[in-house]
Design an enzyme around this catalytic site. Structure first.
Site, mmCIF file in Angstrom:
data_model
loop_
_atom_site.group_PDB
_atom_site.id
_atom_site.type_symbol
_atom_site.label_atom_id
_atom_site.label_comp_id
_atom_site.label_asym_id
_atom_site.label_seq_id
_atom_site.Cartn_x
_atom_site.Cartn_y
_atom_site.Cartn_z
ATOM 1 N N ASP A 1 0.815 -1.222 0.000
ATOM 2 C CA ASP A 1 0.000 0.000 0.000
ATOM 3 C C ASP A 1 0.846 1.269 0.000
ATOM 4 O O ASP A 1 0.780 2.080 0.921
ATOM 5 C CB ASP A 1 -0.946 -0.004 1.199
ATOM 6 N N HIS B 1 0.536 3.625 -2.373
ATOM 7 C CA HIS B 1 -0.425 4.662 -2.783
ATOM 8 C C HIS B 1 0.274 5.886 -3.377
ATOM 9 O O HIS B 1 -0.012 7.027 -3.014
ATOM 10 C CB HIS B 1 -1.295 5.082 -1.607
ATOM 11 N N ASP C 1 -1.612 -2.055 -4.415
ATOM 12 C CA ASP C 1 -1.831 -0.614 -4.296
ATOM 13 C C ASP C 1 -0.518 0.158 -4.340
ATOM 14 O O ASP C 1 -0.266 1.044 -3.521
ATOM 15 C CB ASP C 1 -2.587 -0.282 -3.005
ATOM 16 N N ASN D 1 -6.784 -2.955 -5.101
ATOM 17 C CA ASN D 1 -8.070 -2.442 -5.555
ATOM 18 C C ASN D 1 -7.963 -1.035 -6.128
ATOM 19 O O ASN D 1 -8.872 -0.575 -6.827
ATOM 20 C CB ASN D 1 -9.076 -2.449 -4.401
ATOM 21 N N HIS D 2 -6.858 -0.334 -5.883
ATOM 22 C CA HIS D 2 -6.693 1.012 -6.426
ATOM 23 C C HIS D 2 -6.018 0.999 -7.799
ATOM 24 O O HIS D 2 -6.328 1.848 -8.634
ATOM 25 C CB HIS D 2 -5.872 1.877 -5.463
ATOM 26 N N HIS E 1 -4.396 -9.181 -1.159
ATOM 27 C CA HIS E 1 -4.819 -7.784 -1.001
ATOM 28 C C HIS E 1 -6.332 -7.777 -0.873
ATOM 29 O O HIS E 1 -7.052 -7.513 -1.829
ATOM 30 C CB HIS E 1 -4.362 -6.943 -2.196
ATOM 31 N N HIS F 1 -3.817 -4.226 1.830
ATOM 32 C CA HIS F 1 -5.096 -3.524 1.807
ATOM 33 C C HIS F 1 -5.433 -2.867 3.141
ATOM 34 O O HIS F 1 -6.002 -1.778 3.167
ATOM 35 C CB HIS F 1 -6.239 -4.448 1.382
ATOM 36 N N HIS G 1 -4.509 -0.690 6.259
ATOM 37 C CA HIS G 1 -3.487 0.341 6.409
ATOM 38 C C HIS G 1 -2.870 0.391 7.798
ATOM 39 O O HIS G 1 -1.824 1.021 7.976
ATOM 40 C CB HIS G 1 -4.072 1.712 6.056
#
Length: 725
Positions: free
Chosen positions: A17, A19, A57, A124-125, A213, A241, A243
């Protein structure tokens, strides 16, 4: 077993993650995400790890900006390319794990010098979307910077094959499963349609590591992945996934494996889970043992959070019955925020190096949650949250949402007749826009409402596509599809009584919601865009894609999707795939003839009487026969088949691409390959009355001759071969 030394240890840097690209338009926090990712990659180079494992992610959006893509590629090139040889040897057929034009690991490409390979799944992002179903990770893979594995092309029929790596005497089986919608994945596991492949040779010597994830906690009844759905032969699961950083592995006594949750490397919401210190970890695998070295990230922006109840504060409790107390209450809250700012800066200085003690701490993230219900019928006069937050413009990074007021819903409160029903204030406080998914926010809001035509859960999914995936036409496409589908359903009915019309509409809407919740209704496809008119000028007329008239709706869309959903529900369960599955069956590979003196096991043919029920390898679509292995046939029939094969020898299938590539540390050695072909074992009948909820591990047989994993033959190919005989 030989004594294992440091040269047999596989050192893996684990992170999830990242991001990259989150809030990149913010002039204060815009660079936070890529800076923390760059620190992670620099740690990989400084600590001289063997590989990097990313748990999804990597990007915050599935269509990352040029800036985000540039920063990621720059960091990967700076830290992962070099002339240091990679000591990991690939033992599996790489074409089974990596798709695309370059279906092999990047460090075995003769045109690229990769010293630290990066293996990643999508989340998923940054999931695949659009024409060609490409993800941002596909761009990184085709450029030779990332090894993108763990794809899930069919969410209702998932086959997970490991990447088999070896260093010295340590063998690592790396499993990956990219993000799938939680409700659909729950149903797929429950129906027994997730299959894990496991090498059958020296099974006790492999360290099985998997990264997923998915939701780790049960946010809804089926909106998560239970740990007991995963196979028990795993040793360590890296969970993406979520955080919140839980870097220390937790042992699951039921499944006999450990679970590690590294968390995100950048705070994407102002919640308690994000306030935990951010870490990555180096997992050192030696044989079947592993140890974890947590590393705290230093470039993460400091974050302090506190929650207070005004009725429990000694100096504030008495203000509820006092007039004109806003100024006094505001001064108290300002004092609390100032203390949080100093606390965040002090924590940041503690984790920094002593080389530069005069370095200024970055502006921290501050969140103060205030419950302002007054006891005894009093009232707290609170300042506007926006105005209060703007008092700290030069002190904090989040200048618009420093404080959050919420109040418990009183039992005696009444609403007007025409007012829309709203969730409780405490629910709205928990459902902050920066803390939950959009579809959950929509679901909580619509629980008090009543939709007549549009399905509620599909409505939330469309809003999520509009916000998270930047699909500008998601809402319009969803509404058009729902209306067409509803009208067609009513037109198909012979006689419709006007009094029962609304009941039929409500029943059809409820049916659509049930199908979507069960994962049996396909998501509405993205609408096509009409060609731009010749006289259209984007500079003066705006973007053509944003215009309502740009959407091209097909009159057959509702018919096709409704028929597809009905076929999924009504189709009987058999040996073949469901009607909704569009993937073509892979051609079967012919088995290589056995040679004497090699000690290889001969494949025993099955009788034609049993072919009617058991003629597919690795397909578990029949609920009454959930085992994966083909039972042995009668000896007499097997002897006849063996004689026939001896009279007409079968040609050997050519080796797949990439099987002959040399590894970095095996210059003069021939690389052994493992295949996924299955031996024939008796099929137990103990599960004939129900569908198994535990996944079966597919044991594979080692082949000294074949140099790759052989995929399972399809149903059509096996039957055609039998008919020719």
């Amino acid at each position: 077993m030989p004594v294992l030394t440091a040269s047999d240890t596989i050192r893996i840097l684990v992170a999830t993650d990242s991001h990259v690209g989150y809030n990149e338009r913010d002039h204060i926090r815009g660079d936070d995400s890529w800076k923390s990712f760059h620190e992670v990659m620099c740690l990989a180079k400084e600590r001289d790890v063997d590989m990097v494992l990313l748990g999804g992610d990597l990007f915050h959006e599935n269509k990352p900006s040029r800036k985000s893509m540039y920063q990621v590629m720059r960091s990967l090139r700076m830290n992962c390319l070099g002339e240091k040889p990679c000591e990991l040897e690939v033992l599996s057929d790489m074409s089974e794990n990596f798709q695309g034009a370059f279906n092999h690991v990047n460090y075995e490409d003769p045109d690229i010098n990769v010293s630290i390979p990066v293996f990643s799944i999508h989340g998923n992002h940054d999931d695949p979307s659009g024409e060609g179903h490409f993800a941002a990770l596909d761009l990184l893979q085709v450029s030779g910077l990332v090894n993108y594995f763990g794809r899930t092309p069919e969410s209702d029929n998932i086959q997970i094959k490991p990447v088999l790596l070896q260093k010295g005497n340590t063998k690592l089986a790396l499993y990956g499963m990219s993000n799938v919608r939680d409700e659909r994945l729950f149903r797929t596991f429950r129906d027994g349609k997730v299959k894990f492949f496991q090498p059958g040779t020296q099974k006790q010597d492999w360290f099985n590591l998997m990264t997923v994830h998915q939701n780790h906690h049960a946010y809804s009844e089926t909106g998560f992945l239970p740990e007991n759905f995963l196979p028990s032969f795993l040793d360590l699961v890296v969970w993406g996934h979520e955080h919140e950083c839980l870097i220390d592995p937790k042992y699951n006594p039921e499944m006999n494996f450990h679970v590690m949750q590294p968390g995100s490397s950048v705070a994407t919401s102002l919640m308690p889970g994000e306030a935990v210190a951010k870490h990555v970890a180096i997992v050192s695998v030696t044989g079947r043992d592993f140890k974890v070295e947590p590393i705290r990230l230093k470039t993460v922006r400091p974050f302090a959070m506190k929650e207070i109840v005004l009725a429990e504060e000694k100096d504030i409790k008495k203000l509820a019955r006092k007039d004109d107390h806003r100024a006094e209450l505001t001064r108290h809250l300002i004092t609390v925020v100032d203390e949080l700012i100093e606390q965040a800066k002090a924590e940041w200085r503690e984790m920094q190096d002593d080389d530069d003690p005069d370095e200024d701490a970055p502006k921290p993230l501050i969140r103060l949650r205030v419950e302002y219900s007054a006891p005894g019928g009093g009232n707290y006069d609170c300042e506007n949250p926006q105005r209060f937050s703007n008092r700290f413009v030069e002190k904090v990074a989040n200048v618009n949402d420093v404080i959050q007021f919420y109040r418990k819903k009183s039992s005696g409160s009444r609403q007007t007749k025409d007012a829309a029903n709203m969730p409780e204030d405490s629910v709205l406080a928990q459902l902050a826009i920066d803390s939950v998914r959009i579809e959950k926010l929509v679901r909580e809001f619509l629980q008090a409402q009543k939709l007549t035509i549009l399905p509620q859960n599909s409505f939330g999914d469309a809003v999520s596509q509009f916000v998270d995936k930047d699909d500008r036409h998601a809402m319009e496409t969803f509404v058009q599809y729902s209306l067409k589908s509803q009208v067609k359903h009513l037109m198909d009915v012979d006689k419709v009584d006007e009094d029962d019309l609304m009941n039929m509409v409500d029943q059809y809407r409820s049916k659509q919601e049930q199908l979507f919740a069960a994962g049996e209704l396909k998501r509405v496809r993205r609408a096509k865009i009409r060609p731009k008119p010749d006289g259209w000028n984007s500079d003066f007329d705006g973007s053509w894609e944003d215009q309502p008239g740009a959407i091209l709706f097909s009159d057959n869309d509702a018919q096709e999707d409704e028929d597809e959903a009905a076929s999924v529900v009504a189709a009987p369960r058999g040996r073949g795939k469901t009607a909704g599955t569009k993937k073509a069956a892979a051609p079967a590979k012919k088995a290589a003839p056995a040679k004497g003196g090699r000690g290889k096991k001969k494949v025993v043919e099955q009788s034609e009487e049993e072919d009617e029920d058991n003629d597919i390898l690795m397909v578990d679509s029949d609920g009454e026969e959930s085992q994966l292995f083909v039972p042995p046939a009668a000896p007499k029939r097997a002897a006849q088949k063996a004689a026939a094969r001896k009279a007409s020898p079968i040609k050997r299938a050519p080796a797949p691409r990439g099987s002959g590539r040399a590894t970095g540390n095996a210059a003069g050695k021939s690389q052994a390959k493992l295949n996924f072909s299955q031996p024939n074992f008796p099929q137990p009948r103990s599960q004939a009355n129900g569908t198994s909820t535990k996944m079966q591990a597919v044991h594979d047989e080692i082949s000294d001759e074949d140099e790759a994993f052989e995929p399972a033959p399809s149903t059509a190919t096996v039957r055609s071969t039998r008919s020719k005989r």
